[in-house]
Every structure is written in structure tokens, then in C-alpha cells.
Write a protein that holds these residues in place. Structure first.
Motif, mmCIF file in Angstrom:
data_model
loop_
_atom_site.group_PDB
_atom_site.id
_atom_site.type_symbol
_atom_site.label_atom_id
_atom_site.label_comp_id
_atom_site.label_asym_id
_atom_site.label_seq_id
_atom_site.Cartn_x
_atom_site.Cartn_y
_atom_site.Cartn_z
ATOM 1 N N VAL A 18 -23.214 14.889 -88.149
ATOM 2 C CA VAL A 18 -21.945 14.646 -87.469
ATOM 3 C C VAL A 18 -21.557 13.172 -87.549
ATOM 4 O O VAL A 18 -20.386 12.818 -87.623
ATOM 5 N N GLU A 19 -22.559 12.296 -87.575
ATOM 6 C CA GLU A 19 -22.276 10.857 -87.523
ATOM 7 C C GLU A 19 -21.587 10.338 -88.796
ATOM 8 O O GLU A 19 -21.018 9.269 -88.804
ATOM 9 N N ASP A 20 -21.654 11.130 -89.898
ATOM 10 C CA ASP A 20 -21.065 10.672 -91.147
ATOM 11 C C ASP A 20 -19.555 10.918 -91.222
ATOM 12 O O ASP A 20 -18.879 10.409 -92.120
ATOM 13 N N ALA A 21 -19.043 11.737 -90.283
ATOM 14 C CA ALA A 21 -17.651 12.172 -90.387
ATOM 15 C C ALA A 21 -16.677 11.000 -90.330
ATOM 16 O O ALA A 21 -15.703 10.959 -91.085
ATOM 17 N N GLU A 22 -16.959 10.049 -89.439
ATOM 18 C CA GLU A 22 -16.071 8.895 -89.265
ATOM 19 C C GLU A 22 -15.902 8.125 -90.582
ATOM 20 O O GLU A 22 -14.792 7.851 -91.040
ATOM 21 N N LEU A 25 -14.008 10.060 -93.182
ATOM 22 C CA LEU A 25 -12.578 10.057 -92.914
ATOM 23 C C LEU A 25 -11.947 8.738 -93.390
ATOM 24 O O LEU A 25 -10.923 8.730 -94.078
ATOM 25 N N GLN A 29 -9.204 8.274 -96.417
ATOM 26 C CA GLN A 29 -7.883 7.699 -96.163
ATOM 27 C C GLN A 29 -7.527 6.672 -97.218
ATOM 28 O O GLN A 29 -6.371 6.523 -97.590
ATOM 29 N N HIS A 45 -22.226 19.144 -91.286
ATOM 30 C CA HIS A 45 -21.714 19.370 -89.951
ATOM 31 C C HIS A 45 -20.210 19.648 -90.049
ATOM 32 O O HIS A 45 -19.515 19.022 -90.852
ATOM 33 N N PRO A 46 -19.718 20.593 -89.250
ATOM 34 C CA PRO A 46 -18.307 20.983 -89.383
ATOM 35 C C PRO A 46 -17.330 19.840 -89.139
ATOM 36 O O PRO A 46 -16.168 19.935 -89.557
ATOM 37 N N ALA A 47 -17.736 18.764 -88.493
ATOM 38 C CA ALA A 47 -16.831 17.621 -88.343
ATOM 39 C C ALA A 47 -16.453 17.097 -89.725
ATOM 40 O O ALA A 47 -15.290 16.767 -89.992
ATOM 41 N N LEU A 49 -16.527 18.853 -92.424
ATOM 42 C CA LEU A 49 -15.758 19.914 -93.081
ATOM 43 C C LEU A 49 -14.278 19.800 -92.693
ATOM 44 O O LEU A 49 -13.383 19.911 -93.520
ATOM 45 N N GLN A 50 -14.043 19.544 -91.399
ATOM 46 C CA GLN A 50 -12.660 19.403 -90.929
ATOM 47 C C GLN A 50 -11.958 18.279 -91.666
ATOM 48 O O GLN A 50 -10.820 18.406 -92.082
ATOM 49 N N VAL A 51 -12.689 17.166 -91.813
ATOM 50 C CA VAL A 51 -12.097 16.008 -92.483
ATOM 51 C C VAL A 51 -11.740 16.386 -93.915
ATOM 52 O O VAL A 51 -10.642 16.076 -94.406
ATOM 53 N N ALA A 54 -8.703 18.693 -94.053
ATOM 54 C CA ALA A 54 -7.451 17.988 -93.786
ATOM 55 C C ALA A 54 -7.044 17.157 -95.001
ATOM 56 O O ALA A 54 -5.856 17.048 -95.316
ATOM 57 N N ALA A 55 -8.024 16.574 -95.694
ATOM 58 C CA ALA A 55 -7.706 15.682 -96.811
ATOM 59 C C ALA A 55 -7.564 16.423 -98.128
ATOM 60 O O ALA A 55 -6.983 15.892 -99.069
#
Lengths: 83, 908, 123
Positions: A18-22, A25, A29, A45-47, A49-51, A54-55
Motif C-alpha cells: 500500500v505504501e508504494d501507491a503515493e 501516483l 502524473q 495492493h488495490p491502492a 490498482l486504483q491509481v 485512473a491513469a
């Protein structure tokens, strides 16, 4: 490090937490034509996946595990029409 | 576990026991037809019961057993030892499956091989006679959750998007579902903040049991990347699984509100997919031809036609996908012709079959609502109409049976009742008057004709109104998913074409045999235990009345009241005692409960050892408390095994010493006052005291001095000492270190005693003596360091008060002399680790409770003795359960809790 | 309320049928063999019988024949058995059954039969 950024490519390795999501993202960008390589990835982690959803970067290599790959394709593979 | 499953298991155990017993009896009387019939019925009924559940492994074996017993019963196969062995093996297997069902709720698939092997082994015995029967494959009907499967999704809008799943996976799922597994579509919507709680819903979804396929969607459109909150979960997971509902509930038990589970009707998966540009016109011919074949029931031709067309078509076409489904459905649900019709019809429009139209309207779900529906409409659903047609046909066939005797008019009345029912159900009230008139006429003439005429007329009007060809029905969405499809075959008209049957001839099959079980009530043991506990509390509460009477007199000074309370107490006391006695009686069971396993045990074991042993059971109806009987089981088995293994000689050995070749093992039960006595006697070689002595010495159990002077009887008793086995050969039966000490411990645990007599060359006799009931314990109350404890009276020898002066110390231990014997003294405070010295009374005497510990007397120093009481001992629970010095606890009349000590554990 | 008598020597089967029928709102009675079933039928009228074939003392055929010869209301009877053979059907109908179902009976299957024969549980 589970994420490896090389120019416009990101390689997912093993379990991506999860910590890699930031960071993912932020990178997405500033990297418009981003490409993703899941070949060595076993879970993310799905975080993250969400990123990715979206991208919608292009996926170069899907994971080796068929079931895992099918999950990801259902979320990320928008282009290919099965028929 | 559902009550139905519980009932099944309980009944199955009874049957298995009964089957074993009957087989044993048959061994002695192989020609006994009555036994054979009873045996057949038990196997038959058990098989029928197992068919209610999805236990194919069990049903398969039982079915083979039933067929075999049927063949034996009809003297097509001869009863033999081998046959009995195989059947017993099979029943053991079934018993084992029952245990597994009880423990896990289901039967592991890995038993399939064993099941097939056992069934095959049974069938092989029939095979020689009836080759055809051997080929019959047993298709255990899968009926998963038949009773719970009520809520089926009906509205089209509620259906999950099954079409998203690739065809190959859907086909696989459909195959599995037809094989009996449950299918569920699962929507998992994790909470938005779940990432902050450390959850990984994706991981959770991936690990779903029975996972077949999954996808991920998003709840809302994505914002621009700059505004995206990566840590707010907006994902949804969807998946298809084959896991049973309970397992899914268990897996998602922490997030039940975030999960929606939808049972998937297997046929709903049959959704053709693909390129629709195949030109529907080209298929028009096929659709008509296929419907024609279906209507003419030429299913093989239909399969052929479909297969041919598939070969000609490209795989990606929507049409070939539909044909693939048609073939698969025909293969897996061969009875479901409406489904075939639906798929064929769908080819015409290239639109998915509307499976929801096939759902039964009667799902047994909610009777009141359903009733309203039918009351208002008063018409039948299509499948009901179809069943009714069959039912009318059946009634016609019944009416066609000849009427030769008066009682057969009852049959006509029943047909009239059935027809009336049909009219009511279909709302055709107008036709009732005609039916009643026809019935009256038929009864008057004692002939079926008037009713037949009415039926003809009725069916004619009905068929023009409602019976349409199957093909047309498919279009309006007539019915019947697989569950209802059997009705057709069950009631098919040719099954009842009996016009010229001589009904009389069939009536020979009267019930000739006597019943099997005694008329008794089965009660769950827990209920009895509860009664037991309640009466225990009652006995205790009742004991509060004398206290109350005392207080009424002493504290409040009302003597009359005190006397009245005492009078009432006498009455309540008597009732309570009788009640206690009655409940004890309920708990009593005959020792045959334990004995019944011995015929089999002795037979199998002696055969294995190559010995011949006759078993004689005496006093099987002697009764004792359930707990006592159950506690008897293991020690007895141990003793019997020991005796078979080491007691009896080999046949040639026996012949050599002039004994009968077959040995005799007698197990005798009897009641002696308040104890039940079990004797196990063999006429084997006996125990040689010299060997026992020597071995005991070698193992250091006795010293040299003892070895010299020990008596033969005492030597034999050494066999109960830990770690002593009398045989040098260790057989596979008794195992290493045949511990008779284990037997002794088990017997003593229930306050029993064991003794052994043996004579070389003549045999051995072991005697167990156990209390009839363990429920009530007589204890003596003692006080020490301000606390009250109970000591079981069994271990109390006497109570004495010993002057402090008479107590001396030897080697730091306290002793006193009682009637010439030295008695070691232990302070109970010290034993319980209470830091207080024993209190002497005003006469400088110490209270000594002399207790038995093994064969020795030990004096316990306590502060004071009190009265003895009867208590209901309850085992310790919780953390205290691990402290062995307490035998249990009991509630006292004043509401306090008494701790009862376990003397054997207390004394080191 | 419609009353149904289940006649079967297997307690499990009785419970199974009872659960199905009670869930649909019928009032259910039980008998463990033909004799007991006959006794009960003479004591009180039933609207329907669900009868097993193979039972001790008096089997399903015998029970139905005895029942049909009594001067009481002749309610429809459904015979239920594991035997799927035509001859068993015939024998059942000759003895006085009005329908024949093969065990294990599917709940919907039983309920449709029952509904057609005696109507809904209430109403």
C-alpha cells in the motif's frame, strides 16, 4: 523496493504494498506515456490498482500467474474486445 | 448441523449396529429368511436415507449392499463368510463416513475411490448371477441443500452479469454445478476507508474459496489524476465461486455487510456469446429442423445435427457458441427438454435464452404469500398444469384396473378425491358437479366406467384449452429446470399401462415379518444431563429449608412456622428423592450396549490370530448408569483383546494338552447390591506367577526381598503395575506394554475395582466391579483453615481424634499409631499449600481423617469434621479443570460452593 | 388446515417429508408402519397420505389395501419408494395409490403433487 522506475516504464516486483501507491501516483502524473511491466509481480495492493486504473497506462507484460493476470486484465485491459 | 442431518446420523448408527448384529446372527443361522429380510430392510432403508443428502460415496456402497442382500434374500446368491466379511467392511466404511459427516458436515471427495472399490467388491458377488446388475452405474442424485435452496433470484435486473465470464469458465462452472456443487456470484464492495485499517480487499477476493473467475470494477468515474485519492477505496470485486455458502460466510465473516452472495442457477450460465454476423438466415432451417427433432424425441439426431453444424461454423460465431451450449446442456441435463428448446429458439433471434422464464414459481419459500398469489389467480403454473396432465393419466390407468372386490371401490373413491383436488387446484370449480355425479354413479354401479367417461370428457376440453406442443410451450416459457424434470418420467403414462393386470395376484406380498425396534423414545443426552443438573440443584435447594426452619425458630422465634416448614420439607424431600431416582432410571442402560461389539471383535481378532474362540455373553440386560456403561467400554475391549492375544493357546497347543480346540470366553454381567459386576473369564493357559515375579523384579518393580516372599496371588496382581507386560512377544493387537495398569486406572477413575484370578493351564478370570450410578456422591465435609472441603466417602476409612502427644515424627514425617498400625499423617493444609498449621481442639486433640490411598491408610490432619452429605458432583470447569486435586464441585444448601478433593491426586 | 399422514419406517425420511410439508403450511402426522397408520386413519380423517412401501409389520401395499376397504373418507395417497420399476408403480396403483414418486423426492416435486391433490395448505 517493489517498484522500479526506468524512464517511462515501471516494473512491479513481487508483492507491491500500500505504501508504494503515493509514489506510483506521482510518477504517473509526470509520465504521460507510462508503460507497466507486471512480469515479476505476484500481488499488488488495490491502492496501486486504483491509481493504475485512473491513469490507464499501457500494459507491456501481464503477470505470469493466470488467475492474477485475469483479475488485472478485468480492471486494466480496456481495449481488447474478446470477439 | 441441521435437525435432518442429526436425525439421519443417529438413525444410521442404529442401523449400522443392527446390520452388524444381524450379520453375526446369520453366521449361526445362514438359512434364516426372517433375519435376511430384516437385514435387507435395514440396508435398504439406510440407503434410502442417505439418498436425501449429497453423500454419493455413502449411497453408492449402500446401494451395492442393498442389491447384494436382495439377491441373497431371493436365493440368487448364497450367503457366505466372505459375503459377510465384505458387507461388514462396507458398513465400517459407512460408519466412518458418518463420523466424518458428523465432524465436518460433509464427506471428503477422497473417499470416492474406496467407495467405488467397496461397491465393486459387493457387486462382484452378484455379478455371476446377474451380469446386468453389475453394469448399472449408481448415480447418486445430488440434492444439495434441497430444503434451504429456496431463495432463487427471479428478476432479470437482479441477475449478475454472468456474460462477462468467458465461455470456457462458464462451461466449467456449469459442469461442476451439474455435478452437485453450489455456484455463487459474489459482489464484494469494501468500505472506502478500508485501506487505513490495513485491509487488502484484493488479497481477500483472490483467496475466496472455490474461486473460478473474478473481475474488478470501479464505483464511480475516475477523477483527474491530480485529484485522485489513492487511499480511498472505490473498487468493487465480483467473482464466481463453487464454495458452499457456509464456507463463503465463514471466509467473509468480518465483512458480511460488504458482500452480496447470489446463488446462481446453473442453466443461467448458458449464455451464447460471440460474433453475431454469422447470418441468422442460414440457420433458420436448422432451428425448424431441431425443434422438429426435439418434438419427435429424436435426441440423438438432434445432437448429430448440432455437431455437424458446429464443424461447419467458425468458433467465434455467436451461433456456434449457442450450439456448444446446446450440446453441453443435452449432455448434462438430458431430461431438461424445455432448456433445449430455449437454446434452439435463441438461435433464431440470436438473443440469449431468457432463463428466468424457466424458474419454477413454486420454490417453497414463503407459503402465505404464495397462497395469496394462487388464491387470487386460481390458475396453475405451466409446470403444475403439466404435472396435472400426468396425474389425470395416472387416475385413468387406475380406473382401468379391474374391480373384483368390494374394497376396490375405496380405490375409486380415492381417485375421485384426487380428481376433486385437481379441480380445486386448477380453479375449475364448474366441473365439480359433473365429477360428483359421475362418482356417485360409479359407486352405485361398482364400476369405473362413469368416472372414465367423465375423465375423457374433461381431458378433452382441457387439452384444447391448455395443452400445447412442447415447442410452443418453450416459446411462452413453460418450465421446469432440472429439479422438476423427473416428474415426467415418474408419472409417464407407459409406466402405468396395467389394463389387464390381475390385481389379485400381486397381493401375496403381505407384511409377513415382525417389527425390528423396541418402542422407545430417543432423547438427546444433553436433555437428560440437564434434567440431572436440575434435580441436582433441586436437591440442594431443598436442603436450604431446614436452615430456614432453624432460622425461623432461632432468629425470628416463630416456632409454628418452623414446624410447618419442616413438614413441607419432608414432602418436598420425598418427591425430590423419587424424582432423582426416576431420572437415574432414565440414565440406566443395559450393558448389552457395550457387549454388542464383542461378537465382532472376538470373531475378527481370533480369526486374525488363527485361534478358535467361542464367546458366551451372560446377563446382557443388567443395567447401570450411562456414564458407567460408557466408561466400561475401553477397559473391557482391552481385557478381551489381551485375553484373545495372550490368554488363549493356538488350536494345536490346546489339542496337545487335551483341551477342546475352541476356547471359550465368557463375559458375564450381574448386579450385586449397588454395584454392577463384570467378569471376563477365559479357559486359556492362565498366568504363570513365576514369570510375572521375575519380570517385575527385572524391571525393578519389586525388590529381591519381595521376590522371595511374595505370594502367587500377589504376584499375579503385579500385572496391574505400570510398565509390566507378561508376554515377550508383542503382537500387533495389544501393542507394546499391554498395560493392564491402564485398565486399572480407567476403572478406578469411575470408582470401580478390578481383581484377577488365574490358574496355570486352566485360565484367567478378571472381575470388574463398578458403582451402578456415578451421579450422586456421598462426601464427608471437613474444615481446615476456615474453609470447608468435601472428601468422597469411598476413600474415608475412619475419623479419629488423636492427642497431640500421640503424634511422633519419623524421618521428618508425622506418624501415629492406630490399633497397632503405624499411620503416616499429612496435613491437608500443607497438601493444599495453605500456610496454616493444623488446629487442635480445646482438649489438645487433632482431627485425623483416615483415608485409603491404594492399599495403604493415610491420616489427613484437618481442623474439624462435619456431617456427611449427598451431592451431585459437577466436574470442574475453566482454569480449575486443570487442577487434578479437585474431583469436582457441588452447590450446597446455603448457596455456597463445595470443593470436593480427589484423594488419589492429593496424596503424593 | 390440511392434514397429511406420513407413513414411513425411516425416521430420517419422515423428518425430511415433514420439513417440506410443514414449510408449505400443511399439518403433518406420522406413522412408522402400516398398522400404526391404519389405526391413526381410523381415529381421525386425513386429507392425504404419503406412504413408503417397504415397512415392517404392514407394508405400504397392505396398508393402502386395508385403508381403501374402510368406510372412511378416501383421501388420495402418494406412494414413495426407492424402486423406480414399472411393476412397482402398477402394484402401488392396484393397491390404491394415486401417485408414485421415486425417493429421494424433490421438495418442489412433492409439493406440486400435494397441491394438485388437496390444494394449498390454507384456503
Amino acid at each position: 523496493m517493489s517498484l522500479e522506475f526506468k524512464k517511462n516504464q515501471v516494473h512491479f516486483k513481487d508483492m507491491v504494498g500500500v505504501e508504494d501507491a503515493e509514489e506510483l501516483l506521482e510518477w504517473l502524473q509526470k509520465t504521460p506515456a507510462a508503460k507497466v511491466d507486471f512480469s515479476a509481480c505476484t500481488h499488488l495492493h488495490p491502492a496501486n490498482l486504483q491509481v493504475l486504473m485512473a491513469a490507464s497506462p499501457s500494459i507491456m507484460v501481464w503477470p505470469a500467474d493466470a488467475a492474477f493476470s485475469a483479475w488485472l486484465q478485468s480492471a486494466l485491459d480496456q481495449h481488447e474486445d474478446p470477439y | 448441523m441441521t435437525p435432518l442431518l442429526e436425525q439421519f446420523l443417529s438413525e444410521a448408527r442404529d442401523f449400522l449396529e443392527g446390520i452388524g448384529e444381524k450379520l453375526m446372527q446369520l453366521e449361526d443361522a445362514p438359512g434364516d429368511a426372517e433375519l435376511m429380510t430384516a437385514l435387507f430392510r435395514m440396508v435398504h432403508t439406510l440407503k434410502g436415507n442417505s439418498g436425501l443428502f449429497d453423500f454419493p460415496e455413502m449411497t453408492r456402497v449402500l446401494h451395492a449392499g442393498e442389491d447384494l442382500m436382495d439377491a441373497v434374500r431371493h436365493e440368487q446368491v448364497e450367503y457366505s463368510q466372505d459375503l459377510a466379511d465384505r458387507l461388514l467392511d462396507a458398513m465400517d466404511f459407512v460408519g466412518m463416513l458418518c463420523d466424518e459427516v458428523e465432524a465436518k458436515g460433509s464427506i471428503g471427495a477422497h473417499h470416492a475411490a474406496d467407495s467405488a472399490r467397496l461397491a465393486e467388491s459387493l457387486r462382484r458377488l452378484i455379478a455371476s448371477v446377474d451380469a446386468a446388475a453389475a453394469v448399472v452405474a449408481v448415480v447418486a442424485s445430488a440434492l444439495p441443500n434441497a430444503l434451504t435452496e429456496t431463495g432463487i433470484v427471479v428478476a432479470e435486473a437482479d441477475l449478475p452479469p454472468l456474460v462477462d465470464i468467458p465461455e470456457s469458465i462458464r462451461m466449467d462452472a456449469y459442469r461442476q454445478a451439474c455435478g452437485g456443487v453450489d455456484l455463487h456470484w459474489l459482489d464484494y464492495t469494501p468500505a472506502a476507508d478500508c485501506f487505513f485499517q490495513g485491509d487488502d480487499p484484493f488479497f481477500q477476493a483472490r483467496g475466496t474459496p472455490g474461486f473460478l473467475w473474478g473481475s474488478i470494477t470501479v464505483r464511480q468515474p475516475w477523477p483527474a489524476l491530480a485529484e485522485l485519492d489513492a487511499y480511498r477505496c472505490v473498487l468493487e470485486f465480483h467473482l464466481l465461486t463453487t464454495a458452499p455458502r457456509e464456507q463463503l460466510d465463514e471466509y467473509y465473516r468480518y465483512v458480511p455487510d460488504q458482500v452480496r452472495m447470489i446463488p446462481v442457477t446453473p442453466l443461467f450460465l448458458a449464455l451464447p456469446q460471440g460474433n453475431r454476423n454469422g447470418g441468422p438466415v442460414a440457420y433458420e432451417n436448422f432451428v425448424d429442423k431441431a425443434l422438429g427433432l426435439l418434438g419427435a424425441n429424436q435426441l440423438e439426431d438432434l445432437v448429430l445435427a448440432a455437431s455437424n453444424l458446429i464443424e461447419l461454423s467458425s468458433l467465434e460465431l455467436w451461433l456456434s457458441s449457442a450450439l456448444r451450449w446446446l450440446l453441453l446442456v443435452m449432455e448434462l441435463e438430458p431430461e431438461n427438454r424445455n432448456a433445449f428448446a430455449k437454446i434452439i429458439e435463441s438461435l433464431r433471434r440470436q438473443s440469449p435464452p431468457k432463463w428466468t422464464e424457466l424458474l419454477p414459481k413454486v420454490t417453497g419459500g414463503n407459503p402465505p404469500a404464495k397462497t395469496e398469489l394462487h388464491l387470487s389467480q386460481h390458475s396453475l403454473t405451466p409446470e403444475e398444469a403439466e404435472v396435472m396432465t400426468k396425474m389425470l393419466d395416472v387416475q385413468r390407468e387406475i380406473l382401468n384396473l379391474p374391480i373384483q372386490e368390494n374394497w376396490q371401490l375405496g380405490r375409486i373413491k380415492a381417485v375421485a378425491a384426487t380428481l376433486t383436488g385437481c379441480l380445486m387446484a386448477s380453479g375449475d370449480v364448474a366441473a365439480r358437479a359433473g365429477l360428483e355425479a359421475a362418482t356417485a354413479m360409479a359407486l352405485e354401479e361398482a364400476a369405473s366406467l362413469p368416472l372414465l367417461a367423465w375423465l375423457d370428457q374433461f381431458q378433452q376440453t382441457r387439452s384444447t384449452a391448455s395443452v400445447e406442443s412442447l415447442v410452443n410451450q418453450a416459446d411462452v416459457g413453460v418450465p421446469v429446470p432440472r429439479n422438476l424434470s423427473e416428474i415426467q418420467s415418474d408419472l409417464s403414462a407407459d409406466a402405468v399401462r396395467v389394463s389387464d393386470v390381475d390385481a389379485e395376484a400381486k397381493f401375496g406380498r403381505r407384511a409377513e415379518d415382525a417389527g425390528i425396534g423396541p418402542k422407545s423414545l430417543k432423547v438427546d443426552q444433553q436433555k437428560i444431563d440437564r434434567l440431572m443438573n436440575l434435580i441436582g440443584e433441586m436437591v440442594v435447594s431443598k436442603n436450604a429449608l431446614p436452615y430456614l426452619a432453624g432460622r425461623a425458630e432461632d432468629v425470628f422465634g416463630v416456632r409454628d412456622l418452623s414446624r410447618e416448614i419442616k413438614a413441607q420439607y419432608t414432602v418436598i424431600n420425598r418427591i425430590a428423592e423419587e424424582m432423582q431416582d426416576a431420572i437415574m432410571q432414565v440414565r440406566m442402560m443395559p450393558v448389552s450396549f457395550v457387549f454388542q461389539r464383542f461378537p465382532r471383535l472376538v470373531r475378527d481378532t481370533s480369526r486374525k490370530l488363527g485361534k478358535e474362540v467361542n464367546l458366551v455373553l451372560v446377563g446382557e440386560d443388567t443395567e447401570a448408569d450411562k456414564n458407567v456403561i460408557e466408561a466400561l467400554g475401553d477397559p473391557l475391549v482391552h481385557i478381551v483383546r489381551n485375553s484373545l492375544d495372550h490368554g488363549f493357546e493356538q488350536p494345536d497347543e490346546r489339542r496337545a494338552v487335551g483341551k477342546p480346540v475352541a476356547g471359550t470366553l465368557t463375559i458375564r454381567a450381574s448386579q450385586e447390591s449397588d454395584r454392577v459386576v463384570i467378569e471376563i473369564q477365559d479357559d486359556g493357559k492362565g498366568i504363570d506367577p513365576d514369570i510375572v515375579k521375575r519380570k517385575a523384579y527385572q524391571k525393578g518393580i519389586i525388590d529381591e526381598a519381595t521376590l522371595e516372599r511374595i505370594s502367587d496371588q500377589d504376584a499375579i496382581n503385579l500385572i496391574f503395575a505400570a510398565g509390566l507386560s507378561t508376554v515377550d512377544v508383542i503382537s500387533d493387537l495389544s501393542g507394546r506394554g499391554v498395560g493392564m495398569d491402564v485398565v486399572r486406572t480407567a476403572v478406578e477413575k469411575v470408582n470401580g475395582a478390578i481383581s484377577l484370578e488365574s490358574e496355570i493351564g486352566k485360565g484367567t478370570r478378571i472381575r470388574l466391579s463398578l458403582p451402578l450410578s456415578m451421579a450422586v456422591t456421598h462426601v464427608m465435609l471437613i474444615e481446615s483453615a476456615g474453609q470447608t472441603f468435601g472428601i468422597p466417602m469411598d476413600s474415608v476409612l475412619e475419623t479419629v481424634r488423636v492427642p497431640c502427644a500421640s503424634i511422633s515424627s519419623i524421618k521428618q514425617s508425622l506418624v501415629t499409631v492406630l490399633r497397632g498400625n503405624i499411620v503416616p499423617l499429612k496435613s491437608i493444609n500443607a497438601l493444599l499449600a495453605i500456610a496454616a498449621p493444623p488446629q487442635a481442639n480445646s482438649d489438645h486433640e487433632l482431627a485425623v481423617l483416615v483415608v485409603r490411598c491404594g492399599n495403604e491408610a493415610v491420616g489427613l490432619l484437618v481442623d474439624d469434621f462435619r456431617e456427611t452429605v449427598d451431592i451431585i458432583l459437577k466436574p470442574m470447569t475453566g482454569v480449575l479443570a486443570d487442577i487434578p486435586v479437585y474431583a469436582g464441585s457441588a452447590l450446597m444448601g446455603d448457596g455456597s460452593v463445595l470443593m470436593v478433593l480427589n484423594i488419589k491426586e492429593l496424596l503424593p | 388446515m390440511k392434514r397429511i399422514l406420513i407413513v414411513d419406517d425411516a425416521a430420517t425420511v419422515r423428518l425430511y417429508h415433514r420439513q417440506i410439508l410443514e414449510a408449505a403450511g400443511y399439518k403433518v402426522y406420522e406413522a412408522v408402519n402400516g398398522i400404526e397408520a391404519l389405526e391413526k386413519s381410523l381415529q381421525q380423517p386425513f386429507d392425504l397420505y404419503v406412504v413408503d412401501i417397504n415397512m415392517p409389520k404392514l407394508d405400504g401395499y397392505g396398508f393402502l389395501r386395508e385403508l381403501r376397504s374402510q368406510d372412511i373418507y378416501q383421501a388420495p395417497a402418494i406412494m414413495v419408494s426407492t424402486e423406480a420399476q414399472t411393476s412397482d408403480h402398477q402394484q402401488a396403483f392396484a393397491a390404491g395409490a394415486n401417485a408414485y414418486l421415486v425417493k429421494p423426492v424433490k421438495p418442489e416435486q412433492l409439493l406440486i403433487q400435494v397441491k394438485l391433490m388437496i390444494g394449498e395448505a390454507r384456503g
